[in-house]
Design an enzyme around this catalytic site. Structure first.
Site, PDB file in Angstrom:
ATOM      1  N   ALA A   1      57.894  38.025  43.607  1.00 22.54           N
ATOM      2  CA  ALA A   1      57.338  39.444  43.267  1.00 22.54           C
ATOM      3  C   ALA A   1      57.658  39.951  42.045  1.00 22.54           C
ATOM      4  CB  ALA A   1      57.884  40.189  44.388  1.00 22.54           C
TER       5      ALA A   1
ATOM      6  N   GLU B   1      53.254  44.172  38.808  1.00 21.33           N
ATOM      7  CA  GLU B   1      53.281  45.744  39.397  1.00 21.33           C
ATOM      8  C   GLU B   1      51.795  46.274  38.936  1.00 21.33           C
ATOM      9  OE1 GLU B   1      56.725  47.796  38.389  1.00 21.33           O
ATOM     10  OE2 GLU B   1      58.014  46.259  39.173  1.00 21.33           O
TER      11      GLU B   1
ATOM     12  N   SER C   1      50.078  40.965  32.770  1.00 22.13           N
ATOM     13  CA  SER C   1      50.258  40.106  31.701  1.00 22.13           C
ATOM     14  C   SER C   1      51.655  40.426  31.032  1.00 22.13           C
ATOM     15  CB  SER C   1      49.126  40.058  30.633  1.00 22.13           C
ATOM     16  OG  SER C   1      47.926  39.569  31.360  1.00 22.13           O
TER      17      SER C   1
ATOM     18  N   SER D   1      51.643  36.561  46.458  1.00 27.15           N
ATOM     19  CA  SER D   1      51.057  35.310  47.140  1.00 27.15           C
ATOM     20  C   SER D   1      52.275  35.265  48.114  1.00 27.15           C
ATOM     21  CB  SER D   1      50.886  34.200  46.289  1.00 27.15           C
ATOM     22  OG  SER D   1      49.863  34.266  45.340  1.00 27.15           O
TER      23      SER D   1
ATOM     24  N   ASP E   1      57.129  29.295  33.529  1.00 23.74           N
ATOM     25  CA  ASP E   1      56.781  28.026  32.660  1.00 23.74           C
ATOM     26  C   ASP E   1      56.916  26.816  33.786  1.00 23.74           C
ATOM     27  OD1 ASP E   1      56.369  29.171  30.202  1.00 23.74           O
ATOM     28  OD2 ASP E   1      58.392  28.806  29.703  1.00 23.74           O
TER      29      ASP E   1
ATOM     30  N   ILE F   1      24.586  20.451  41.300  1.00 31.75           N
ATOM     31  CA  ILE F   1      24.307  19.014  41.945  1.00 31.75           C
ATOM     32  C   ILE F   1      23.670  19.162  43.291  1.00 31.75           C
ATOM     33  CG2 ILE F   1      25.127  16.787  42.524  1.00 31.75           C
ATOM     34  CD1 ILE F   1      26.675  16.512  39.780  1.00 31.75           C
TER      35      ILE F   1
ATOM     36  N   GLU G   1      49.612  33.470  37.245  1.00 28.79           N
ATOM     37  CA  GLU G   1      50.767  32.817  36.643  1.00 28.79           C
ATOM     38  C   GLU G   1      50.301  32.513  35.310  1.00 28.79           C
ATOM     39  OE1 GLU G   1      53.064  29.514  38.719  1.00 28.79           O
ATOM     40  OE2 GLU G   1      52.089  30.326  40.484  1.00 28.79           O
ATOM     41  N   GLY G   2      49.774  33.549  34.581  1.00 23.66           N
ATOM     42  CA  GLY G   2      49.337  33.807  33.328  1.00 23.66           C
ATOM     43  C   GLY G   2      48.123  33.459  32.986  1.00 23.66           C
ATOM     44  N   THR G   3      47.198  34.454  32.658  1.00 28.74           N
ATOM     45  CA  THR G   3      45.951  33.950  32.284  1.00 28.74           C
ATOM     46  C   THR G   3      45.626  32.986  31.336  1.00 28.74           C
ATOM     47  OG1 THR G   3      45.642  35.897  30.562  1.00 28.74           O
ATOM     48  CG2 THR G   3      45.376  36.423  32.802  1.00 28.74           C
TER      49      THR G   3
END
Ligand SMILES: Cc1cc2nc3c(=O)[nH]c(=O)nc-3n(C[C@H](O)[C@H](O)[C@H](O)COP(=O)(O)OP(=O)(O)OC[C@H]3O[C@@H](n4cnc5c(N)ncnc54)[C@H](O)[C@@H]3O)c2cc1C
Length: 380
Positions: A122, A125, A130, A156, A238, A336, A362-364
């Site tokens: 967590a 906020e 970011s 999540s 990371d 397809i 987890e980071g754009t």
């Protein structure tokens, strides 16, 4: 150079694939439709040994970052919703404990995860997405306790988590130096689950608001040194980027497999789609992108295993490439399938929705590129 898995890794991959084909894949569409988190299946994953795959042996774990990456890919290939619950519980949310917890934290929490406990991380906020250093959740010391106040969003596993790792500041004016990391157990007075998000994909996994309202936790629940929370959070992110790359890879592989099979079944103009050059080129591009994503993802896993921590540049490269490759692969797979791809009768529609978040959480992608460029250029 050897780009292959060891014999042990191959056996592990076969075992996970068999498990997923039997227990997860047949139910994935149902869980997507019902938004149901399959707790019993998660427990079966733990009983099959999938939840210990990169923890130290002394706490009951086995394997390493490569086996964790294999499992993250295969589970996400069958159900990306269950995949995120898994990789956050074992990875993102546990890195602060594994890397910075003391013996008491590790001895208490790691065996619980191996046994099937769900964990959340967590950090985010309303005003700290970011820019996580801008978080506003506060903590104050009160005797042998800390008292937390604030609200986290977009978490999540928020509704299912048995415990969470979280971050709060002592004093906002201290910037990132004021942030510390904590672990909070479900059921702690003052800790509750707020709004559940209705989201585009990953339906089986909850994304929730978490509220700390005069939440008192023992002072021993601080993870690592006071004031090092920002660094602890970034190290965890990371490390977990490789598992998100693996998730994207799993979704892309599933979409590709479905598309290849469909090109051999579907006929138009008296011929199989597989014989049409426009379709062949799409398949060739999809296969090439998946191969490239796989190489970057497993390089990230292998480097993490070798160096004991995730190298920021390579982890960010794996995440940004695998997630954007998965975007292109899922888009082509849906194309397809033609109109059928736009219906819920075929799983490509779900893959397309599930993939999208891998470019954001987890980071754009923009933050990954920033990380890569800073490592290359030495800029801040
Ligand atoms: C389904 C889901 C699950 C999630 N799970 C978790 C979780 O478990 N734990 C948790 O803590 N958080 C979680 N998040 C939060 C997620 O990590 C954030 O949404 C994400 O980091 C982006 O933050 P933001 O949404 O506030 O976007 P913002 O930070 O507001 O960004 C908006 C846009 O601006 C761009 N941008 C921002 N700053 C820069 C910059 N300096 N340079 C270039 N572009 C920039 C971004 O790339 C983006 O395109 C989850 C989110 C979702 C939707």
């Amino acid at each position: 150079m050897d780009f292959g898995f060891s014999e042990e890794d191959k056996m592990f991959q076969t075992m996970v694939r068999d498990f997923c084909a039997r227990e997860i894949e047949p139910n994935a569409a149902k869980w997507d439709e019902s938004n149901e988190f399959p707790r019993e299946t998660y427990k079966k994953m733990a009983d099959a040994g999938l939840c210990g795959v990169h923890f130290p042996e002394q706490y009951g774990g086995s394997g390493d970052e490569v086996t964790f990456t294999i499992a993250s890919e295969e589970i996400s290939r069958a159900s990306a919703g269950l995949g995120v619950a898994y990789l956050v519980s074992l990875g993102l949310a546990m890195y602060p404990i594994v890397m910075h917890g003391d013996e008491g934290h590790k001895g208490n929490y790691i065996p619980r995860v191996i046994d099937g406990s769900i964990v959340a991380f967590a950090l985010t906020e309303a005003m700290a997405g970011s820019d996580v250093a801008g978080l506003e959740t506060r903590y104050v010391r009160d005797g042998d306790h800390y008292v937390l106040n604030g609200t986290k969003i977009f978490i999540s596993n928020g509704a299912e988590a048995d415990f969470v790792t979280t971050f709060a500041t002592k004093d906002r004016s201290m910037g990132y130096r004021g942030i510390s990391a904590f672990v909070v157990d479900k059921g702690t007075k003052g800790f509750s689950v707020g709004k559940l998000e209705k989201k585009m994909g990953l339906h089986p996994a909850s994304v929730a608001e978490l509220i700390f309202d005069d939440c008192r936790i023992p002072a021993t629940n601080m993870l690592g040194e006071e004031g090092k929370g920002f660094k602890i959070a970034l190290q965890g992110i990371d490390a977990s980027r490789v598992s998100i790359a693996a998730q994207a890879l799993g979704i892309a592989q599933a979409a590709y497999d479905a598309a290849v099979a469909y090109t051999k079944e579907r006929k138009q103009f008296d011929t199989e789609l597989a014989r049409l050059q426009a379709i062949q080129w799409m398949i060739a591009d999809m296969a090439t992108e998946i191969d490239a994503a796989r190489l970057l993802t497993y390089r990230g896993a292998w480097l993490t295993k070798k160096e004991g921590h995730a190298p920021p540049k390579e982890a960010a490269m794996a995440k940004v490439f695998a997630s954007e490759a998965a975007h292109r692969v899922c888009n082509k797979a849906l194309q397809i399938f033609g109109g059928y791809g736009y219906t819920k009768d075929f799983a490509v529609e779900r893959y397309y929705r599930d993939q999208r978040i891998t470019e954001i959480y987890e980071g754009t992608s923009e933050m990954q590129r920033w990380t890569i460029a800073r490592q290359i250029l030495g800029t801040k």
